[in-house]
Scaffold this motif. Structure first.
Motif, mmCIF file in Angstrom:
data_model
loop_
_atom_site.group_PDB
_atom_site.id
_atom_site.type_symbol
_atom_site.label_atom_id
_atom_site.label_comp_id
_atom_site.label_asym_id
_atom_site.label_seq_id
_atom_site.Cartn_x
_atom_site.Cartn_y
_atom_site.Cartn_z
ATOM 1 N N MET A 42 39.559 20.957 37.830
ATOM 2 C CA MET A 42 39.155 22.341 37.562
ATOM 3 C C MET A 42 40.302 23.278 37.936
ATOM 4 N N VAL A 43 40.667 24.171 37.047
ATOM 5 C CA VAL A 43 41.767 25.094 37.285
ATOM 6 C C VAL A 43 41.245 26.346 37.980
ATOM 7 N N SER A 44 41.858 26.683 39.130
ATOM 8 C CA SER A 44 41.451 27.884 39.849
ATOM 9 C C SER A 44 42.015 29.111 39.156
ATOM 10 N N GLN A 45 41.230 30.158 39.154
ATOM 11 C CA GLN A 45 41.672 31.403 38.543
ATOM 12 C C GLN A 45 42.152 32.368 39.625
ATOM 13 N N VAL A 46 43.191 33.110 39.312
ATOM 14 C CA VAL A 46 43.684 34.124 40.227
ATOM 15 C C VAL A 46 42.745 35.315 40.184
ATOM 16 N N ARG A 47 42.274 35.703 41.354
ATOM 17 C CA ARG A 47 41.356 36.842 41.403
ATOM 18 C C ARG A 47 42.147 38.148 41.425
ATOM 19 N N ARG A 48 41.760 39.061 40.598
ATOM 20 C CA ARG A 48 42.385 40.377 40.611
ATOM 21 C C ARG A 48 41.866 41.172 41.800
ATOM 22 N N GLN A 49 42.771 41.864 42.426
ATOM 23 C CA GLN A 49 42.374 42.710 43.543
ATOM 24 C C GLN A 49 41.522 43.862 43.012
ATOM 25 N N PRO A 50 40.380 44.141 43.657
ATOM 26 C CA PRO A 50 39.543 45.254 43.203
ATOM 27 C C PRO A 50 40.339 46.554 43.135
ATOM 28 N N LEU A 51 39.986 47.395 42.174
ATOM 29 C CA LEU A 51 40.710 48.637 41.943
ATOM 30 C C LEU A 51 40.737 49.523 43.186
ATOM 31 N N ALA A 52 39.613 49.583 43.896
ATOM 32 C CA ALA A 52 39.562 50.421 45.098
ATOM 33 C C ALA A 52 40.526 49.904 46.164
ATOM 34 N N ALA A 53 40.642 48.586 46.271
ATOM 35 C CA ALA A 53 41.572 48.000 47.250
ATOM 36 C C ALA A 53 43.010 48.327 46.867
ATOM 37 N N GLN A 54 43.302 48.305 45.562
ATOM 38 C CA GLN A 54 44.642 48.671 45.109
ATOM 39 C C GLN A 54 44.936 50.140 45.421
ATOM 40 N N ALA A 55 43.942 50.982 45.209
ATOM 41 C CA ALA A 55 44.110 52.408 45.501
ATOM 42 C C ALA A 55 44.324 52.621 47.004
ATOM 43 N N ALA A 56 43.585 51.872 47.816
ATOM 44 C CA ALA A 56 43.747 51.973 49.268
ATOM 45 C C ALA A 56 45.152 51.551 49.677
ATOM 46 N N ASP A 57 45.668 50.484 49.049
ATOM 47 C CA ASP A 57 47.032 50.031 49.351
ATOM 48 C C ASP A 57 48.063 51.095 48.984
ATOM 49 N N LEU A 58 47.856 51.752 47.838
ATOM 50 C CA LEU A 58 48.784 52.810 47.422
ATOM 51 C C LEU A 58 48.755 53.990 48.399
ATOM 52 N N LEU A 59 47.563 54.366 48.815
ATOM 53 C CA LEU A 59 47.440 55.457 49.785
ATOM 54 C C LEU A 59 48.127 55.092 51.099
ATOM 55 N N LEU A 60 47.896 53.860 51.555
ATOM 56 C CA LEU A 60 48.483 53.422 52.819
ATOM 57 C C LEU A 60 50.006 53.393 52.731
ATOM 58 N N THR A 61 50.527 52.964 51.599
ATOM 59 C CA THR A 61 51.984 52.948 51.405
ATOM 60 C C THR A 61 52.557 54.355 51.495
ATOM 61 N N ARG A 62 51.881 55.307 50.871
ATOM 62 C CA ARG A 62 52.364 56.687 50.904
ATOM 63 C C ARG A 62 52.293 57.265 52.322
ATOM 64 N N ILE A 63 51.272 56.875 53.056
ATOM 65 C CA ILE A 63 51.148 57.321 54.449
ATOM 66 C C ILE A 63 52.268 56.709 55.288
ATOM 67 N N ARG A 64 52.493 55.409 55.118
ATOM 68 C CA ARG A 64 53.576 54.730 55.854
ATOM 69 C C ARG A 64 54.933 55.356 55.556
ATOM 70 N N ASN A 65 55.106 55.799 54.313
ATOM 71 C CA ASN A 65 56.383 56.385 53.900
ATOM 72 C C ASN A 65 56.543 57.834 54.345
ATOM 73 N N GLY A 66 55.541 58.348 55.036
ATOM 74 C CA GLY A 66 55.662 59.689 55.601
ATOM 75 C C GLY A 66 55.282 60.830 54.686
ATOM 76 N N GLU A 67 54.643 60.533 53.561
ATOM 77 C CA GLU A 67 54.275 61.610 52.639
ATOM 78 C C GLU A 67 53.250 62.546 53.263
#
Length: 223
Positions: A1-26
């Motif tokens: 059986m071939v495992s499928q790659v799960r896509r990261q939920p959209l909200a989690a992706q948005a949270a990652d983007l927000l966190l990156t901008r915070i880390r970068n000092g925006e």
């Protein structure tokens, strides 16, 4: 059986983007984020997805959503679990943290100790001298002495911090002493006697210095 790659939920992706901008000092600590409509458009997501992303970061202590005021930055990164941090830390790093905690605790103990505190420290000192072997018993007696000093500082935060170090520190100390015993146990015990005397005589600067010198020597033995 071939495992499928799960896509990261959209909200989690948005949270990652927000966190990156915070880390970068925006958005600095305490800064309010742009409004929902603006921020959702910037991230390319819907407002419900944005709200979910904010809830995720709020749950991690990075953001705080205040009714009627907006969303504010309360931390600049996600705090890792304390146990994970300590497991990964070198023993030298742990001892450096102990120096910061215990030197201040020793000074406070010299100022705040009660007669009962001093009796507890002296009992722990006598027990430390009595428990030379086995190594685990000696380490436990040594940790009990240092904890008695910290308790005498009457600062619950310092006590909790020390207690969080204990499991990691105990294992490391036992391992070290099995491989490389202390060069001079009498001299090491004398350092603890001097610390006790400084606390007994209510000399904060001497207590802090004795604590710092002893722990610095301990760190040097590990490196």
């Amino acid at each position: 059986m071939v495992s499928q790659v799960r896509r990261q939920p959209l909200a989690a992706q948005a949270a990652d983007l927000l966190l990156t901008r915070i880390r970068n000092g925006e958005w600095p600590l305490g800064h309010r984020l742009p409004g929902e409509t603006t921020l959702a458009a910037q991230l390319g997501v819907g407002r419900s997805t944005l709200r979910e992303a904010i809830r995720e970061l709020a749950g991690k202590g990075v953001l705080d959503s205040r009714q009627g005021a907006g969303v504010f930055v309360t931390a600049l990164d996600v705090t890792e679990d304390w146990d994970v941090v300590l497991r990964r830390a070198t023993i030298a790093s742990v001892i450096e943290a102990r120096i910061a905690i215990e030197a201040e605790a020793a000074a406070l103990a010299a100022q705040r100790r009660t007669p009962a505190d001093l009796r507890a420290i002296r009992r722990a000192l006598a027990a430390r001298e009595a428990h030379g072997e086995p190594i685990a018993d000696h380490v436990d007696a040594d940790m009990a002495f240092h904890r008695a000093v910290i308790v005498a500082a009457h600062n619950d935060v310092l006590t909790q911090l020390f207690d969080s170090f204990l499991p990691r520190l105990r294992v490391a100390m036992i391992d070290m002493l099995q491989i490389r015993p202390a060069p001079s146990e009498p001299a090491d015990h004398d350092a603890h006697i001097r610390l006790t005397d400084a606390i007994a005589h209510r000399n904060p600067s001497a207590a802090a210095e004795f604590s710092r010198k002893h722990l610095t020597a301990l760190k040097d033995a590990f490196t």
